[in-house]
Design an enzyme around this catalytic site. Structure first.
Site, short mmCIF file in Angstrom:
data_model
loop_
_atom_site.label_atom_id
_atom_site.label_comp_id
_atom_site.label_asym_id
_atom_site.label_seq_id
_atom_site.Cartn_x
_atom_site.Cartn_y
_atom_site.Cartn_z
CE LYS A 82 -6.52 -1.84 -23.39
NZ LYS A 82 -6.79 -3.21 -22.92
O1 G3P Z 1 -7.03 -5.66 -20.31
C1 G3P Z 1 -5.68 -5.71 -20.02
C2 G3P Z 1 -5.29 -6.47 -18.78
O2 G3P Z 1 -6.06 -6.04 -17.70
C3 G3P Z 1 -5.20 -7.96 -18.93
O3 G3P Z 1 -5.17 -8.65 -17.73
O4 G3P Z 1 -5.45 -10.74 -16.47
O5 G3P Z 1 -4.98 -10.86 -18.93
O6 G3P Z 1 -3.21 -10.16 -17.33
P1 G3P Z 1 -4.68 -10.19 -17.62
#
Ligand code: G3P
Length: 213
Positions: A82
């Site tokens: 990533k």
């Molecule tokens: O893993 C990346 C993403 O899904 C993060 O989500 O909830 O931290 O905005 P969030």
């Protein structure tokens, strides 16, 4: 549509993998820090359960990303590196594509960013819809824009809807033709649920008790 779990918790991955619907896992530094476990061990455990595990580089320059990404990719064939959506990240995406190392570009918030990442060679791009919603924008509208653009061209790059917050996000992403959704554990657990399923099953079982056996 592929479904990924957005977590760094191995037990959660093992549990959902048993349902037979889990295609991968996305981790990020925040999720890994929350679990407090060894990163490499965590990734390797997850690779036993699913064929695609995103492991994020923390270097911010091309040389550092290259070094970290090559190391992660050497751990297991299921690892996807990533890379953040920066100009250094674009260089890294191009390099990893040339080496056959799979990548996922994180922190995508606009269509131009999505196009650049795909052109640089990302195998997956991750637009963060929940964070756009949190900022007062329309995250799912971005997925619509990206999918419309993807229909016009031949990008060898899957669109992964990230930062999902509730089951409706997964339904809307599927209707737009997104290739992958990554879903937090608490939201994933809600996906099989419907109150009418529960009450319907309760009635079937109660009626079955009245059948002469
Ligand atoms: O893993 C990346 C993403 O899904 C993060 O989500 O909830 O931290 O905005 P969030």
């Amino acid at each position: 549509m592929k479904l990924f779990l957005d977590t760094a918790n191995v037990a959660q991955v093992a549990e959902v993998a048993e349902w037979g619907v889990l295609d991968g896992v996305t981790t990020n530094p925040s999720l890994v820090a929350k679990e407090g476990k060894d990163f490499k061990k965590t990734v390797l455990e997850m690779c036993k359960h699913v064929p695609c595990v995103s492991a994020q580089v923390t270097a911010t320059d091309f040389a550092g990303m290259k070094k970290q990404g090559e190391e992660y990719a050497s751990w297991h064939k299921h690892v996807v590196v990533k890379v953040p959506m920066t100009t250094e990240g674009l260089k890294a995406l191009k390099f990893f594509r040339s080496k056959g190392i799979k990548t996922n570009t994180t922190l995508i918030f606009s269509l131009p960013q999505a196009i650049l990442a795909a052109k640089a060679g990302a195998n997956i791009i991750s637009p963060f819809i929940g964070r756009l919603d949190d900022a007062g924008e329309d995250g799912m509208a971005l997925i619509g824009e990206i999918m419309q653009a993807w229909c016009q061209y031949d990008f060898d790059c899957e669109v992964l809807v990230a930062s999902t917050r509730h089951p409706r996000h997964i339904a809307d992403a599927a209707m737009l033709g997104a290739h992958i959704c990554t879903v937090p554990y608490d939201v994933f657990k809600k996906l099989p649920m419907h109150p009418l399923t529960d009450s319907g099953l309760k009635k079937f079982l109660a009626d079955w008790e009245k059948v002469k056996k």
